[in-house]
Design a protein around this motif. Structure first.
Motif, PDB file in Angstrom:
ATOM      1  N   ARG A 261       0.831  -1.194   0.000  1.00  0.00           N
ATOM      2  CA  ARG A 261       0.000   0.000   0.000  1.00  0.00           C
ATOM      3  C   ARG A 261       0.872   1.254   0.000  1.00  0.00           C
ATOM      4  N   SER A 262       0.292   2.360  -0.417  1.00  0.00           N
ATOM      5  CA  SER A 262       0.992   3.639  -0.323  1.00  0.00           C
ATOM      6  C   SER A 262       1.238   3.983   1.144  1.00  0.00           C
ATOM      7  N   LEU A 263       2.251   4.819   1.346  1.00  0.00           N
ATOM      8  CA  LEU A 263       2.638   5.148   2.724  1.00  0.00           C
ATOM      9  C   LEU A 263       1.473   5.736   3.505  1.00  0.00           C
ATOM     10  N   GLY A 264       1.264   5.179   4.688  1.00  0.00           N
ATOM     11  CA  GLY A 264       0.198   5.645   5.563  1.00  0.00           C
ATOM     12  C   GLY A 264      -1.110   4.915   5.378  1.00  0.00           C
ATOM     13  N   ASP A 265      -1.236   4.143   4.291  1.00  0.00           N
ATOM     14  CA  ASP A 265      -2.479   3.421   4.028  1.00  0.00           C
ATOM     15  C   ASP A 265      -2.426   1.976   4.505  1.00  0.00           C
ATOM     16  N   GLY A 266      -1.258   1.518   4.950  1.00  0.00           N
ATOM     17  CA  GLY A 266      -1.101   0.137   5.387  1.00  0.00           C
ATOM     18  C   GLY A 266      -0.974   0.012   6.889  1.00  0.00           C
ATOM     19  N   GLN A 267      -0.319  -1.058   7.326  1.00  0.00           N
ATOM     20  CA  GLN A 267      -0.259  -1.398   8.745  1.00  0.00           C
ATOM     21  C   GLN A 267       1.133  -1.282   9.355  1.00  0.00           C
TER      22      GLN A 267
ATOM     23  N   GLN B  50       0.243   6.563  -8.527  1.00  0.00           N
ATOM     24  CA  GLN B  50       1.630   6.672  -8.081  1.00  0.00           C
ATOM     25  C   GLN B  50       2.047   8.108  -7.784  1.00  0.00           C
ATOM     26  N   GLU B  51       1.574   9.079  -8.550  1.00  0.00           N
ATOM     27  CA  GLU B  51       1.972  10.457  -8.267  1.00  0.00           C
ATOM     28  C   GLU B  51       1.355  10.949  -6.966  1.00  0.00           C
ATOM     29  N   ASP B  52       0.136  10.519  -6.675  1.00  0.00           N
ATOM     30  CA  ASP B  52      -0.453  10.826  -5.363  1.00  0.00           C
ATOM     31  C   ASP B  52       0.364  10.164  -4.263  1.00  0.00           C
TER      32      ASP B  52
END
Length: 371
Positions: free
Chosen positions: A292-298, A328-330
């Motif tokens: 996941r993108s940073l901050g969206d995972g565990q 990806q740009e987000d």
């Protein structure tokens, strides 16, 4: 040294940890997932301009991507390396590291993966595993020389794999199978480790499922077989440990002397009644374990950055973006803010210094009741 000075140093020795900590550098951006045929991702100068505008301070360059970097030329030409650094410095960027994962993957290829790994090699070498491996070893040696010319001390890679298809021991693995696989793996890598040593470069293996070096136990086996080579080190990526259900915080303490690179990548693991670690051959979107993108995972990055600061990690925090959901740009834009927020600007003071007092040896003895 006088007794009074020695006593003063002894009295304050518990605070010396504050003098050795370093602030992690970052954020850097690993370019492997961003390089593309479309602008601005189709050339290094264009990516550099975009990355600087996004907020990155460095770029981690994949040495196999000829759209961005000519590793053979970089190995031989200081002028070319100076031009690379100049193109980045125009945008306030530096090269954080080179990565050589594709070359490393080709060092050791199980026959089951021959046809897929052939796509990583020049067309003329396809169908010829021996020539393909020789080419990869040459490219790794070139990348070590290029790293030195660029003033870099760390280089990331994959180990490749002979034993991965035999990960689960059924049918029962025959005696000697794993030993033979790791003996050959060490034999192939030792000359590259020696070449890295000649160039003053640490070779950092990304501990990664599908590679023979996929956890601590497999790294230790390999590390012993290459004679505990001082250039044999680790690229730490916690996302791969989430998917394995390995304790990545313990890992940071166990291998703190070997961890020389850091990919900041998030992941999540949500097992169900239908699947767990192995994923049931489902797509990334449907797997129990997903990047996941940073901050969206565990991943507990607050604890990771604290551990790295405590353990005196002096390298870069490099964003590696992989996500089955987010653009990806987000992910890059949010990742810059995320890494900046988590880097700990380490203190140069000890919070309870105000309560300290210099004491001499006589006073120390009196405090302890020592005659």
């Amino acid at each position: 040294m006088t007794q009074d000075i020695a006593a003063s140093i002894l009295c304050r020795s518990t605070n010396n940890w504050s003098e050795r900590m370093k602030t992690i550098k970052g954020p850097s951006l690993h370019l492997a997932q961003f390089s593309d045929a479309a602008a601005p991702f189709n050339s290094l100068p264009a990516i550099a301009e975009w990355a600087a505008q996004t907020g990155f301070k460095a770029l981690q360059i994949p040495a196999w991507d000829e759209r961005l970097f000519d590793v053979g030329l970089a190995a031989e030409s200081q002028a070319y390396c100076d031009d690379i650094q100049g193109a980045l410095s125009e945008h306030g960027l530096v090269v954080s590291e080179l990565t050589t994962h594709i070359f490393g993957q080709l060092v050791a290829v199980h026959p089951a993966y021959d046809s897929m790994c052939d796509n990583f090699a020049p067309t003329a070498l396809r169908g010829n595993p021996q020539a393909r491996t020789a080419w990869a070893l040459e490219k790794l040696e070139q990348a070590a020389r290029a790293s030195r010319r660029l003033g870099l001390t760390e280089m990331g890679t994959f180990s490749g794999s002979f034993a991965w298809p035999y990960l689960f021991p059924f049918p029962q693995r025959p005696d000697g199978l794993i030993e033979a696989a790791f003996d050959e793996l060490a034999r192939r890598w030792l000359p590259i480790l020696n070449a890295c040593d000649e160039q003053g470069v640490n070779l950092c293996y990304e501990i990664h499922p599908s590679e023979d070096l996929h956890d601590g136990a497999s790294f230790e086996r390999f590390h012993a077989l290459v004679g505990e080579h001082p250039r044999c080190n680790i690229l730490f990526d916690p996302s791969h440990f989430v998917l394995q259900q390995l304790n990545y915080l313990d890992y940071l303490d166990i291998y703190q002397e070997r961890i020389r690179m850091f990919h900041v990548k998030d992941a999540e693991f949500n097992p169900s009644g239908r699947q767990g670690i192995y994923g049931g051959y489902t797509s990334w979107l449907e797997r129990a374990g997903r990047f996941r993108s940073l901050g969206d995972g565990q991943v507990d990055f607050k604890a990771i950055f604290s551990k790295l600061a405590q353990n005196d990690y002096a390298g870069w925090a490099a964003l590696e973006w992989e996500c089955c959901l987010k653009d990806q740009e987000d992910g890059a834009r949010e990742g810059v803010e995320f890494i900046n927020r988590h880097i700990i600007n380490v203190t140069s003071k000890v919070f309870d210094d105000f309560a300290g007092a210099a004491v001499d040896r006589t006073q120390i003895h009196a405090m302890l009741g020592i005659a």
